[in-house]
Design a protein around this motif. Structure first.
Motif, PDB file in Angstrom:
ATOM      1  N   GLY A  54     -33.061  55.844  21.935  1.00 21.94           N
ATOM      2  CA  GLY A  54     -32.484  57.150  21.621  1.00 21.94           C
ATOM      3  C   GLY A  54     -33.308  57.889  20.581  1.00 21.94           C
ATOM      4  N   ARG A  55     -33.798  57.165  19.585  1.00 22.99           N
ATOM      5  CA  ARG A  55     -34.651  57.792  18.559  1.00 22.99           C
ATOM      6  C   ARG A  55     -35.991  58.211  19.147  1.00 22.99           C
ATOM      7  NH1 ARG A  55     -32.966  53.056  14.658  1.00 22.99           N
ATOM      8  NH2 ARG A  55     -31.045  53.931  13.787  1.00 22.99           N
ATOM      9  N   ILE A  56     -36.564  57.362  19.991  1.00 25.27           N
ATOM     10  CA  ILE A  56     -37.833  57.705  20.658  1.00 25.27           C
ATOM     11  C   ILE A  56     -37.655  58.990  21.449  1.00 25.27           C
ATOM     12  CG2 ILE A  56     -39.407  56.993  22.522  1.00 25.27           C
ATOM     13  CD1 ILE A  56     -38.896  54.063  21.576  1.00 25.27           C
ATOM     14  N   ASP A  57     -36.596  59.047  22.230  1.00 27.17           N
ATOM     15  CA  ASP A  57     -36.325  60.199  23.089  1.00 27.17           C
ATOM     16  C   ASP A  57     -36.036  61.454  22.264  1.00 27.17           C
ATOM     17  OD1 ASP A  57     -35.976  61.274  25.758  1.00 27.17           O
ATOM     18  OD2 ASP A  57     -33.825  61.325  25.322  1.00 27.17           O
ATOM     19  N   GLY A  80     -38.987  63.076  20.831  1.00 27.19           N
ATOM     20  CA  GLY A  80     -39.987  63.535  21.802  1.00 27.19           C
ATOM     21  C   GLY A  80     -41.247  62.688  21.810  1.00 27.19           C
ATOM     22  N   LEU A  81     -41.133  61.408  21.432  1.00 24.96           N
ATOM     23  CA  LEU A  81     -42.308  60.536  21.424  1.00 24.96           C
ATOM     24  C   LEU A  81     -42.709  60.192  22.851  1.00 24.96           C
ATOM     25  CD1 LEU A  81     -41.345  57.999  18.595  1.00 24.96           C
ATOM     26  CD2 LEU A  81     -42.856  59.984  18.431  1.00 24.96           C
ATOM     27  N   GLN A  82     -43.991  60.260  23.126  1.00 23.61           N
ATOM     28  CA  GLN A  82     -44.467  59.817  24.431  1.00 23.61           C
ATOM     29  C   GLN A  82     -44.176  58.337  24.568  1.00 23.61           C
ATOM     30  OE1 GLN A  82     -48.671  60.860  24.488  1.00 23.61           O
ATOM     31  NE2 GLN A  82     -48.192  62.510  25.904  1.00 23.61           N
ATOM     32  N   HIS A  83     -43.762  57.948  25.769  1.00 30.61           N
ATOM     33  CA  HIS A  83     -43.487  56.538  26.021  1.00 30.61           C
ATOM     34  C   HIS A  83     -43.723  56.247  27.496  1.00 30.61           C
ATOM     35  CE1 HIS A  83     -39.689  58.688  26.632  1.00 30.61           C
ATOM     36  NE2 HIS A  83     -39.382  57.753  27.525  1.00 30.61           N
ATOM     37  N   TRP A  84     -43.897  54.952  27.781  1.00 32.61           N
ATOM     38  CA  TRP A  84     -44.252  54.520  29.125  1.00 32.61           C
ATOM     39  C   TRP A  84     -43.506  53.246  29.482  1.00 32.61           C
ATOM     40  CZ3 TRP A  84     -47.397  55.854  25.131  1.00 32.61           C
ATOM     41  CH2 TRP A  84     -48.143  57.026  25.272  1.00 32.61           C
ATOM     42  N   ALA A  85     -43.350  53.042  30.787  1.00 31.97           N
ATOM     43  CA  ALA A  85     -42.709  51.824  31.275  1.00 31.97           C
ATOM     44  C   ALA A  85     -43.704  50.681  31.402  1.00 31.97           C
ATOM     45  CB  ALA A  85     -42.061  52.082  32.641  1.00 31.97           C
ATOM     46  N   ASP A  86     -44.993  50.980  31.232  1.00 34.56           N
ATOM     47  CA  ASP A  86     -46.033  49.981  31.474  1.00 34.56           C
ATOM     48  C   ASP A  86     -47.114  50.067  30.397  1.00 34.56           C
ATOM     49  OD1 ASP A  86     -46.688  52.594  32.644  1.00 34.56           O
ATOM     50  OD2 ASP A  86     -48.526  51.590  33.288  1.00 34.56           O
ATOM     51  N   PHE A 146     -44.764  52.586  23.392  1.00 33.38           N
ATOM     52  CA  PHE A 146     -45.037  53.849  22.699  1.00 33.38           C
ATOM     53  C   PHE A 146     -46.051  53.573  21.599  1.00 33.38           C
ATOM     54  CE2 PHE A 146     -41.379  51.732  20.991  1.00 33.38           C
ATOM     55  CZ  PHE A 146     -41.479  51.839  19.618  1.00 33.38           C
ATOM     56  N   LEU A 147     -46.590  54.634  20.998  1.00 33.72           N
ATOM     57  CA  LEU A 147     -47.637  54.480  19.984  1.00 33.72           C
ATOM     58  C   LEU A 147     -47.095  54.744  18.589  1.00 33.72           C
ATOM     59  CD1 LEU A 147     -50.574  56.380  21.743  1.00 33.72           C
ATOM     60  CD2 LEU A 147     -50.051  53.927  21.797  1.00 33.72           C
TER      61      LEU A 147
END
Length: 129
Positions: A78-81, A84-90, A110-111
């Motif tokens: 929820g915090r990542i989202d 607006g942090l870029q994130h990936w499933a892989d 995520f980075l």
């Protein structure tokens, strides 16, 4: 023999920024200075000790994976989202904006501010599902 993980040093562009980022995102206690480190304490007496890399030195990208509960995943994701942090499933970043469901759990990459790959997952890989 009982061997447990105690700490590792995380090279950073800005140790305070990186330590604060992780602690805030994960809902951990504020980092504490220790010598020239900013220390983020984890469970089981383990810590990540953030240190500033020397000026002009490229920081090799590292991967840090954190096993979290389903509830912790919801909170952190929820915090990542919301940020607006870029994130990936892989780990190859080919599935942006998604989470994975490996081994019947959930995971996301995520980075951090220094470019390290952070991962949260709810089931250890290979645990089935």
């Amino acid at each position: 023999m009982s061997i447990s993980f105690n700490h590792t040093i995380v090279a950073s562009r800005d140790k305070r920024e990186s330590a604060d980022f992780l602690a805030d995102l994960f809902g951990l206690p504020s980092p504490k200075p220790f010598g020239h480190f900013m220390v983020v304490e984890l469970e089981h007496s383990a810590s990540l000790d953030f240190a500033d890399a020397p000026q002009g030195v490229d920081i090799p990208r590292q991967h840090y994976a954190f096993l979290v509960s389903e509830q912790e995943f919801d909170t952190i994701y929820g915090r990542i989202d919301s940020r607006g942090l870029q994130h990936w499933a892989d780990p190859g970043a080919k599935r942006p904006g998604e989470i994975n469901h490996n081994d019947g759990g959930r995971g996301v990459y995520f980075l951090d501010p220094s470019g390290h790959v952070l991962e949260i997952l709810t089931r250890p890989y290979g645990s089935g599902g």
